[in-house]
Design a protein around this motif. Structure first.
Motif, short mmCIF file in Angstrom:
data_model
loop_
_atom_site.label_atom_id
_atom_site.label_comp_id
_atom_site.label_asym_id
_atom_site.label_seq_id
_atom_site.Cartn_x
_atom_site.Cartn_y
_atom_site.Cartn_z
N GLN A 1 0.85 -1.18 0.00
CA GLN A 1 0.00 0.00 0.00
C GLN A 1 0.89 1.24 0.00
N VAL A 2 0.52 2.20 -0.83
CA VAL A 2 1.30 3.42 -0.92
C VAL A 2 1.15 4.22 0.37
N GLN A 3 2.27 4.72 0.84
CA GLN A 3 2.27 5.58 2.02
C GLN A 3 3.06 6.84 1.70
N LEU A 4 2.52 7.97 2.11
CA LEU A 4 3.16 9.26 1.91
C LEU A 4 3.40 9.91 3.26
N VAL A 5 4.56 10.52 3.42
CA VAL A 5 4.89 11.19 4.67
C VAL A 5 5.43 12.57 4.36
N GLU A 6 4.79 13.57 4.93
CA GLU A 6 5.22 14.96 4.74
C GLU A 6 6.21 15.35 5.84
N SER A 7 7.13 16.22 5.48
CA SER A 7 8.07 16.73 6.47
C SER A 7 8.63 18.06 6.01
N GLY A 8 9.32 18.72 6.91
CA GLY A 8 10.00 19.96 6.56
C GLY A 8 9.34 21.21 7.05
N GLY A 9 8.15 21.11 7.61
CA GLY A 9 7.49 22.29 8.12
C GLY A 9 8.26 22.90 9.28
N ALA A 10 8.12 24.22 9.41
CA ALA A 10 8.87 24.91 10.46
C ALA A 10 8.26 26.28 10.70
N LEU A 11 8.81 26.94 11.70
CA LEU A 11 8.48 28.33 11.97
C LEU A 11 9.50 29.19 11.23
N VAL A 12 9.02 30.06 10.36
CA VAL A 12 9.92 30.93 9.61
C VAL A 12 9.39 32.36 9.67
N ARG A 13 10.28 33.28 9.42
CA ARG A 13 9.88 34.68 9.40
C ARG A 13 9.32 35.06 8.05
N SER A 14 8.48 36.04 8.05
CA SER A 14 7.93 36.55 6.81
C SER A 14 9.06 36.92 5.85
N GLY A 15 8.93 36.50 4.61
CA GLY A 15 9.98 36.73 3.62
C GLY A 15 10.95 35.58 3.50
N GLY A 16 10.87 34.63 4.40
CA GLY A 16 11.78 33.50 4.38
C GLY A 16 11.38 32.43 3.38
N SER A 17 12.19 31.40 3.34
CA SER A 17 11.97 30.28 2.41
C SER A 17 11.93 28.97 3.18
N LEU A 18 11.29 28.02 2.55
CA LEU A 18 11.17 26.70 3.16
C LEU A 18 10.94 25.68 2.06
N THR A 19 11.49 24.50 2.24
CA THR A 19 11.24 23.40 1.31
C THR A 19 10.63 22.24 2.08
N LEU A 20 9.48 21.82 1.64
CA LEU A 20 8.80 20.68 2.24
C LEU A 20 9.07 19.42 1.42
#
Length: 111
Positions: free
Chosen positions: A1-20
């Motif tokens: 069975q396919v399973q997907l797991v999300e990660s990478g969320g964080a607290l960032v300041r406005s204008g910042g970048s993030l990769t999930l």
């Protein structure tokens, strides 16, 4: 069975970048990212296929991008110039034939 797991969320300041990251236990042809911001319904954000077709919600195209590394069975959501209104829980899922929603990964953008 396919399973997907999300990660990478964080607290960032406005204008910042993030990769999930959305990691699956097997290659999935089409994976979409979604998000649910406070008080709103879950909305589609971006999509990627194994044939390198990508699509990003029109209103987010100037700041968000999607990519994938099929050798790692991972789809990434790159987010730049983050705004407080981007705060929410981000999910990935297969399309069509969506799987039960996972826990998602929370993103908080402080002003």
């Amino acid at each position: 069975q396919v399973q997907l797991v999300e990660s990478g969320g964080a607290l960032v300041r406005s204008g910042g970048s993030l990769t999930l990251s959305c990691r699956s236990n097997e290659t999935v042809f089409r994976i979409s990212w979604y998000r649910q911001t406070p008080g709103q319904e879950r909305e589609w954000v971006a999509m990627s296929t194994t044939t390198n077709y990508i699509n990003v919600k029109e209103s987010l195209k100037d700041r968000f991008d999607i990519s994938r590394d099929d050798s790692r069975n991972t789809v990434y959501l790159h987010m730049d110039a983050l705004k407080p209104e981007d705060t929410g829980v981000y999910y990935c899922n297969r399309y069509p034939a969506p799987l039960p929603w996972g826990r998602g990964t929370p993103v908080t953008v402080s002003s």
